[in-house]
Motif scaffolding. Sequence first.
Motif, PDB file in Angstrom:
ATOM      1  N   ALA A 286       0.833  -1.200   0.000  1.00  0.00           N
ATOM      2  CA  ALA A 286       0.000   0.000   0.000  1.00  0.00           C
ATOM      3  C   ALA A 286       0.866   1.248   0.000  1.00  0.00           C
ATOM      4  O   ALA A 286       1.901   1.300   0.666  1.00  0.00           O
ATOM      5  N   ASN A 287       0.411   2.268  -0.729  1.00  0.00           N
ATOM      6  CA  ASN A 287       1.128   3.542  -0.668  1.00  0.00           C
ATOM      7  C   ASN A 287       0.889   4.266   0.655  1.00  0.00           C
ATOM      8  O   ASN A 287       1.560   5.244   0.939  1.00  0.00           O
ATOM      9  N   ARG A 288      -0.081   3.762   1.448  1.00  0.00           N
ATOM     10  CA  ARG A 288      -0.439   4.388   2.736  1.00  0.00           C
ATOM     11  C   ARG A 288      -0.704   5.873   2.547  1.00  0.00           C
ATOM     12  O   ARG A 288      -0.249   6.715   3.334  1.00  0.00           O
ATOM     13  N   TRP A 289      -1.500   6.171   1.507  1.00  0.00           N
ATOM     14  CA  TRP A 289      -1.882   7.567   1.249  1.00  0.00           C
ATOM     15  C   TRP A 289      -2.344   8.239   2.535  1.00  0.00           C
ATOM     16  O   TRP A 289      -1.897   9.341   2.879  1.00  0.00           O
ATOM     17  N   LEU A 290      -3.265   7.604   3.231  1.00  0.00           N
ATOM     18  CA  LEU A 290      -3.649   8.072   4.559  1.00  0.00           C
ATOM     19  C   LEU A 290      -3.447   6.938   5.568  1.00  0.00           C
ATOM     20  O   LEU A 290      -3.788   5.792   5.287  1.00  0.00           O
ATOM     21  N   THR A 291      -2.887   7.290   6.716  1.00  0.00           N
ATOM     22  CA  THR A 291      -2.848   6.341   7.827  1.00  0.00           C
ATOM     23  C   THR A 291      -4.199   6.374   8.523  1.00  0.00           C
ATOM     24  O   THR A 291      -4.685   7.443   8.919  1.00  0.00           O
ATOM     25  N   THR A 292      -4.810   5.220   8.640  1.00  0.00           N
ATOM     26  CA  THR A 292      -6.150   5.124   9.223  1.00  0.00           C
ATOM     27  C   THR A 292      -6.138   4.131  10.371  1.00  0.00           C
ATOM     28  O   THR A 292      -5.478   3.082  10.302  1.00  0.00           O
ATOM     29  N   MET A 293      -6.859   4.459  11.434  1.00  0.00           N
ATOM     30  CA  MET A 293      -6.913   3.549  12.576  1.00  0.00           C
ATOM     31  C   MET A 293      -8.334   3.434  13.091  1.00  0.00           C
ATOM     32  O   MET A 293      -9.184   4.286  12.844  1.00  0.00           O
ATOM     33  N   LEU A 294      -8.578   2.361  13.803  1.00  0.00           N
ATOM     34  CA  LEU A 294      -9.861   2.114  14.451  1.00  0.00           C
ATOM     35  C   LEU A 294      -9.705   2.263  15.951  1.00  0.00           C
ATOM     36  O   LEU A 294      -8.684   1.872  16.529  1.00  0.00           O
ATOM     37  N   ILE A 295     -10.721   2.832  16.579  1.00  0.00           N
ATOM     38  CA  ILE A 295     -10.761   2.983  18.037  1.00  0.00           C
ATOM     39  C   ILE A 295     -12.028   2.310  18.534  1.00  0.00           C
ATOM     40  O   ILE A 295     -13.143   2.791  18.283  1.00  0.00           O
ATOM     41  N   ASP A 296     -11.874   1.204  19.219  1.00  0.00           N
ATOM     42  CA  ASP A 296     -13.004   0.445  19.748  1.00  0.00           C
ATOM     43  C   ASP A 296     -13.270   0.899  21.175  1.00  0.00           C
ATOM     44  O   ASP A 296     -12.504   0.573  22.091  1.00  0.00           O
ATOM     45  N   PRO A 297     -14.332   1.669  21.419  1.00  0.00           N
ATOM     46  CA  PRO A 297     -14.567   2.225  22.767  1.00  0.00           C
ATOM     47  C   PRO A 297     -14.821   1.161  23.827  1.00  0.00           C
ATOM     48  O   PRO A 297     -14.621   1.424  25.015  1.00  0.00           O
ATOM     49  N   SER A 298     -15.221  -0.037  23.409  1.00  0.00           N
ATOM     50  CA  SER A 298     -15.435  -1.103  24.393  1.00  0.00           C
ATOM     51  C   SER A 298     -14.121  -1.620  24.960  1.00  0.00           C
ATOM     52  O   SER A 298     -14.100  -2.286  26.002  1.00  0.00           O
ATOM     53  N   LYS A 299     -13.006  -1.307  24.293  1.00  0.00           N
ATOM     54  CA  LYS A 299     -11.692  -1.753  24.759  1.00  0.00           C
ATOM     55  C   LYS A 299     -10.762  -0.599  25.113  1.00  0.00           C
ATOM     56  O   LYS A 299      -9.702  -0.813  25.691  1.00  0.00           O
ATOM     57  N   SER A 300     -11.159   0.620  24.726  1.00  0.00           N
ATOM     58  CA  SER A 300     -10.278   1.782  24.916  1.00  0.00           C
ATOM     59  C   SER A 300     -10.655   2.607  26.143  1.00  0.00           C
ATOM     60  O   SER A 300     -10.262   3.766  26.257  1.00  0.00           O
ATOM     61  N   GLY A 301     -11.449   2.016  27.031  1.00  0.00           N
ATOM     62  CA  GLY A 301     -11.891   2.768  28.201  1.00  0.00           C
ATOM     63  C   GLY A 301     -12.952   3.788  27.886  1.00  0.00           C
ATOM     64  O   GLY A 301     -13.095   4.791  28.605  1.00  0.00           O
ATOM     65  N   GLY A 302     -13.690   3.566  26.809  1.00  0.00           N
ATOM     66  CA  GLY A 302     -14.771   4.480  26.437  1.00  0.00           C
ATOM     67  C   GLY A 302     -14.358   5.595  25.508  1.00  0.00           C
ATOM     68  O   GLY A 302     -15.210   6.361  25.037  1.00  0.00           O
ATOM     69  N   VAL A 303     -13.063   5.710  25.219  1.00  0.00           N
ATOM     70  CA  VAL A 303     -12.591   6.749  24.300  1.00  0.00           C
ATOM     71  C   VAL A 303     -13.031   6.388  22.883  1.00  0.00           C
ATOM     72  O   VAL A 303     -12.866   5.260  22.425  1.00  0.00           O
TER      73      VAL A 303
END
Length: 376
Positions: A286-303
């Motif tokens: 991938a050229n990694r045009w954009l770095t993208t991430m997922l944030i799962d609030p059930s595991k991130s302390g609600g964040v």
Amino acid sequence: MSKRIYLSPPHMGGEELTYIHQAFDTNWVSPAGPHIDTFEKELATYNGMEYCAALSSGTAAIHLALIILGIKHGDEVICSTFTFSGSCNPIAYVGAIPVFVDSELETWNMDPVLLEEAILDRIRKGKKPKAIILVHLYGMPAKLNELMAISRKYEIPVIEDAAEALGSTYFGQKAGTFGDFGVYSFNGNKIITTSGGGALVSKNEDWIKRARFLATQARDAAPHYQHSEIGYNYRLSNISAGIGLGQLKVLDDRVRQRRANFDFYQAALSHLPGIAFQPEMSGSFANRWLTTMLIDPSKSGGVTREDIRLALEKENIESRPLWKPMHLQPIFQQFPNYGGGVSEKLFEQGLCLPSGSALKEDELRIMTILILDLLS
């Protein structure tokens, strides 16, 4: 921070002005000129394709591809639902019906299983799809082996939307070169830019000749202006092509820089509970045009992803949710959709991080520290 950090700003390489000055010095400041011809040849060569038409946008390229394939009013065209609206708006331009197909979790692109289900269901309903528009999201190649096998099995042509994937490869072959048509975008936020612009590539010379004809108002071969069919003002300008020639010289550098951004973010954040990044399958680059991430609030302390987006915005840092699926858009809600749960979850939890190729390490460090503080 006082200086704003943008999501994906243009990054000039230094030689663009030379080509621009040449255009001015020779008075080629119109949608014609030697830079266009050279840009088309160099872009085609870079991608290992025979033919290329330089156009005003990637959306224009998809529109012309649909016209050349003979898509008419009432025809059905399958399209990735998890994409930017520019991928599917041209379906409406020709009066056709979009049929949306959901993503799979391994690349976030069109799910081959759902694609075949959609084709079979549309055939049962008496409407075999006339084309497939598949997208390489954020520069990540889709499962091309499986998807192209399905297109061949049912003899449905593929328009490969590689607008975000210039420089990406799949088992060594450039993204945008697997389908009947390949589409690229050179919008200001893309990995390289012509200010605004796009391209259509194909191995079929007649198709590309026709694309150029349609893109220049479909002017017939006559000493006067004569038109036997509707045309479009879709050609790239000579000046913009000059910018593109300068940008092509640094494309591989830009890919390395974008991938380095991804590596930095992943190393700094991937250990955190609830944080995941877009995967890269074996065989994909991938050229990694954009770095993208997922944030799962059930595991991130609600964040949530919105908590992170707002925290970055407070510091004058631009980030953005992932694409809202097309089947959720008010203008497209009434059209057929297969799946939907994967893209809906990705949209709900996903965030695009600043990914410009000119980002400095201290800027990356500031952003990751902000996210770490929020999640700690």
